[in-house]
Enzyme design. Structure first.
Site, PDB file in Angstrom:
ATOM      1  N   ASP A  38      -2.681   8.654  -4.099  1.00  0.00           N
ATOM      2  CA  ASP A  38      -2.750   8.712  -2.650  1.00  0.00           C
ATOM      3  C   ASP A  38      -4.200   8.857  -2.196  1.00  0.00           C
ATOM      4  O   ASP A  38      -5.028   9.412  -2.920  1.00  0.00           O
ATOM      5  CB  ASP A  38      -1.920   9.902  -2.167  1.00  0.00           C
ATOM      6  N   GLU A  95      -1.889   2.319   3.746  1.00  0.00           N
ATOM      7  CA  GLU A  95      -1.414   3.357   4.665  1.00  0.00           C
ATOM      8  C   GLU A  95      -1.956   3.102   6.067  1.00  0.00           C
ATOM      9  O   GLU A  95      -3.031   2.533   6.228  1.00  0.00           O
ATOM     10  CB  GLU A  95      -1.923   4.731   4.238  1.00  0.00           C
TER      11      GLU A  95
END
Length: 135
Positions: A38, A95
């Site tokens: 992430d 994202e």
């Protein structure tokens, strides 16, 4: 954890105990758990982690996606992350995708997975499971 599960990790969480983390990740990976890195490109990013951890996916941080249509630097960073993921046989997800134009640009440059308000607002897991059952 069930086979096919995916776990997100950030580099800041793995930095202090890299060896122990790698061993745990390798064990879980052998059980079918997949790992997505992430916030790639921010914080404690180190290319060394890409070769030392059993990762399956890179997530392009929203801070690069947000301005990629206006900022040549952000566009170059996103293209580089996509190319790097491809060379390392990792999938890539962007994202913070909020517009059709961002999605189209990302698709044209090889990104096939997205998260962001263009697709759905964050919601409790219970709501997501109910929606999925009715789909």
């Amino acid at each position: 954890m069930a086979a096919g599960s995916e776990y997100l990790t950030t580099l800041s969480k793995t930095r202090q105990t890299a060896r122990a983390t790698r061993l745990v990740m390798e064990r879980l990976n052998s059980l079918g758990v997949q790992f997505s890195l992430d916030d790639f490109g921010t914080g404690y990013s180190s290319l060394g982690y890409l070769k030392g951890l059993p990762l399956d996916e890179l997530k392009i941080d929203q801070s690069f996606v947000r301005d990629l249509l206006e900022s040549p630097a952000d566009a170059a960073i996103v293209m580089t992350i996509i190319a790097l993921a491809e060379k390392l046989n990792l999938s890539v997800i962007a994202e913070g995708v909020e517009t059709v134009e961002q999605r189209d640009w990302l698709m044209a440059h090889g990104c096939q997975r997205f998260q962001g308000y263009l697709f759905a607002r964050p919601q409790p897991i219970e709501s997501a499971l109910i929606t999925e059952r009715h789909a």
